[in-house]
Enzyme design. Structure first.
Site, PDB file in Angstrom:
ATOM      1  CG  HIS B   8      -1.871   1.129   1.341  1.00 44.83           C
ATOM      2  ND1 HIS B   8      -2.707   1.311   2.414  1.00 44.83           N
ATOM      3  CD2 HIS B   8      -2.126   2.179   0.518  1.00 44.83           C
ATOM      4  CE1 HIS B   8      -3.426   2.412   2.251  1.00 44.83           C
ATOM      5  NE2 HIS B   8      -3.091   2.956   1.118  1.00 44.83           N
ATOM      6  CG  HIS B  10      -1.549   6.121  -2.109  1.00 42.00           C
ATOM      7  ND1 HIS B  10      -2.457   5.406  -2.839  1.00 42.00           N
ATOM      8  CD2 HIS B  10      -1.918   5.964  -0.806  1.00 42.00           C
ATOM      9  CE1 HIS B  10      -3.337   4.846  -2.015  1.00 42.00           C
ATOM     10  NE2 HIS B  10      -3.034   5.172  -0.774  1.00 42.00           N
ATOM     11  NE  ARG B  72      -0.657  13.659  -4.222  1.00 42.77           N
ATOM     12  CZ  ARG B  72       0.157  14.192  -3.307  1.00 42.77           C
ATOM     13  NH1 ARG B  72      -0.257  14.344  -2.072  1.00 42.77           N
ATOM     14  NH2 ARG B  72       1.360  14.595  -3.653  1.00 42.77           N
ATOM     15  CB  ALA B  73      -5.559   7.700  -1.581  1.00 41.47           C
ATOM     16  CG  HIS B 179      -7.513   4.144  -0.044  1.00 42.17           C
ATOM     17  ND1 HIS B 179      -7.687   5.474   0.306  1.00 42.17           N
ATOM     18  CD2 HIS B 179      -6.297   3.798   0.448  1.00 42.17           C
ATOM     19  CE1 HIS B 179      -6.622   5.894   0.963  1.00 42.17           C
ATOM     20  NE2 HIS B 179      -5.761   4.908   1.073  1.00 42.17           N
ATOM     21  CE1 TYR B 195      -8.011   9.597   2.565  1.00 44.44           C
ATOM     22  CE2 TYR B 195      -5.903   8.559   2.986  1.00 44.44           C
ATOM     23  CZ  TYR B 195      -6.674   9.405   2.237  1.00 44.44           C
ATOM     24  OH  TYR B 195      -6.122  10.060   1.162  1.00 44.44           O
ATOM     25  CG  HIS B 224      -5.835   3.386   6.322  1.00 45.38           C
ATOM     26  ND1 HIS B 224      -6.916   3.463   5.484  1.00 45.38           N
ATOM     27  CD2 HIS B 224      -4.829   4.041   5.698  1.00 45.38           C
ATOM     28  CE1 HIS B 224      -6.586   4.144   4.394  1.00 45.38           C
ATOM     29  NE2 HIS B 224      -5.310   4.497   4.495  1.00 45.38           N
ATOM     30  CD  GLU B 285      -2.049   5.478   3.487  1.00 40.31           C
ATOM     31  OE1 GLU B 285      -2.199   5.233   4.676  1.00 40.31           O
ATOM     32  OE2 GLU B 285      -2.922   6.017   2.796  1.00 40.31           O
TER      33      GLU B 285
END
Lengths: 349, 349
Positions: B8, B10, B72-73, B179, B195, B224, B285
């Protein structure tokens, strides 16, 4: 002489007359002819007494001396009807809590709900807050951070619209428990998502803002173990730093406590490991938030006292803080009452 | 020979040209004259290369062999603009991930975003899902459970509107990571509330529904650390029972894994204690979700490998499952690629 205080229970065994009133009240929104004829519920004392027997039995069984008792959280439903609906309903619910507390003053202390409504200024709740504290003797109040019931379309807790309420809380010296109600958003199950999300959301709002600079004596309780916060304690410590605030403990935790409504031992172990003992209040949220018996333990999920008793790392002082001392600090009006009854004050421990 | 897979991350160090395009694209919503002239970003390979250097340096420093890399989330922002906006933006973002993965095929495997938009049927995302898997060689996809950016006004994940997407995921044998993106709701800080709430919310939706009866091979990643879920594992086990479902493990956990984006040791300890090791994927992350160094440890908050290394209760097999084996099971297309490169397959461990 010690007291064990359960700081978070809702009246989930209310007499049927209350539900019948609510049905009529909401039916009256669609058809005025169906409005309840009176706000006198006509519930005799023995019905109130009988309705609380399950709560009293569990108190005894689990060695809990006193329960801080408030109306059913999901029942508040501030998003339903108008501000007038909310006001009428709130008054009735609070009055019923007052009756329970008057019948068993040794066993219960009252916490009220507020007549919040979407779009209505929180300042409009000040008179009911004054009434429940000054006239009904309540020791705290539940504050709904999302009166829109899962739509989250009102301002965050740090917005100035809330300030008149915070001013009154400080003046009256009562804490607020940040507690949402039922969800009208099909994405959010109420006890499985909306409650826990609201706890997490409120905490993050407090990190982003500087509310306690403006209200250094304000005390907020974030229930259900603080939502996701203790599990993500590193995330929140890191976000606090990256937002250029003081450390998490200095920025938020002088004014915020979490409760122990976390329904398994490893969760309580984590909570007591990362959160200072003075920031934790014993609570069960019985009856009903998570009903039933855990097949892994053979005990009720919500018998949280068992978990705390099993945490081997807790000192006697920390345990005493969680079961009694912190509650007496956070609820000063309860502390004074207990001191009068001969229980040494929190200061004495 | 083992591989350590960070599942995970980004692309948060994108070339400026991507941001400039986005500004022009959104400006074009207000004034068509400002629309970007072309979707050719004109980014030379060496700029792409340079942009990923920080990621590669951290891979090396933390002994991570391979990163599962997605746009990028917060950048997805499905709630902004129209479905056409989302489609154009998604194509560009996915293509850029593909360039990174093509430049360093040993170091990266791609995960894409989808051209979701509020009100648009998820079925409309199927062509892009097929493209990123079949043409770009991606091994998974990020699925936004709230394309409204914190308004949560679309149906839950168990709604049939999502089924065409789940069918395609099963057919292509790729997992979806649940997500959300940025938040346009001022109540929800994106990384601090939205999130984590989304993770918790999605999990509870899966408890309420019976999605995996309809899609027994569907694999979902809840990032997460699963939001609030492991901390409230007792609550979720209890709710699962009171909703008359099978046990939580049988009802949900055959199809769901959590990742280790939890930024302190006690959180990782809890996660690995309550959640079976086969349901945990190593992830960091990085870069940027929670930046900076933890003053309590002197190490980066997001160096989650350190925490896992410190959990004394984990067996070697469990550690291996978390670092490699589970990822290879959940991302079968990645597993086949690794097997071709000479890394023994997940089945071999």
């Amino acid at each position: 002489m010690h007291v064990i205080i359960d700081t978070h229970c809702h009246y989930t065994t209310e007499p049927q007359a209350l539900h019948q009133f609510r049905d009529k009240q909401l039916a009256g929104l669609a058809d005025a002819a169906r409005k309840p004829a009176s706000t006198d519920l006509g519930i005799p004392d023995d019905v109130v007494r009988k309705s609380v027997e399950p709560q009293l039995a569990l108190q005894k069984e689990r060695s809990i001396d006193l329960t801080i008792f408030s109306p059913r959280a999901a029942g508040m439903a501030h998003h339903v009807g108008t501000e007038a609906t909310s006001h009428e309903w709130t008054t009735l619910c609070n009055n019923l809590i007052h009756r329970v507390c008057s019948l068993w003053p040794e066993n219960f202390a009252g916490v009220g709900q507020l007549p919040q409504a979407p779009g209505a200024p929180p300042a409009n709740c000040v008179p009911e807050l004054e009434r429940i504290v000054n006239e009904l003797g309540f020791v705290g109040v539940n504050l709904n951070p999302d009166p829109t019931g899962g739509r989250w379309s009102e301002p965050p807790l740090t917005d100035r619209q809330w300030y008149p309420l915070y001013e009154k809380l400080c003046e009256l010296d009562v804490p607020a428990t940040i507690h949402v109600s039922s969800s009208c958003n099909r994405n959010f199950h109420h006890t499985g998502a909306h409650y826990i999300n609201a706890d997490t959301t409120a905490f993050m709002q407090l990190i982003q803002g500087d509310l306690f600079s403006d209200f250094p004596t304000l005390k907020l309780i974030i229930p259900h173990g603080g939502g996701a916060v203790p599990f993500h304690w590193g995330r929140y410590r890191g976000l606090c730093l990256s937002l250029k605030k003081k450390s998490l403990l200095d920025h938020v935790m002088n004014n915020v406590v979490f409760d122990t409504c976390v329904y398994h031992l490893p969760g309580i172990e984590l909570l007591t490991k990362v959160v200072p003992a003075e920031n934790i209040l014993f609570a069960t949220e019985m009856l009903g938030a998570v009903p039933g018996i855990d097949p892994e333990t053979g005990h009720h999920f919500d018998d949280t006292k068992r978990y705390i008793d099993q945490v081997s790392d807790l000192t006697a002082a920390a345990r005493q803080a969680i079961f009694e001392k912190n509650a007496r600090r956070v609820f000063p009006r309860l502390n004074r009452r207990l001191a009068k009854r001969g229980y040494a004050g929190a200061e004495m421990h």
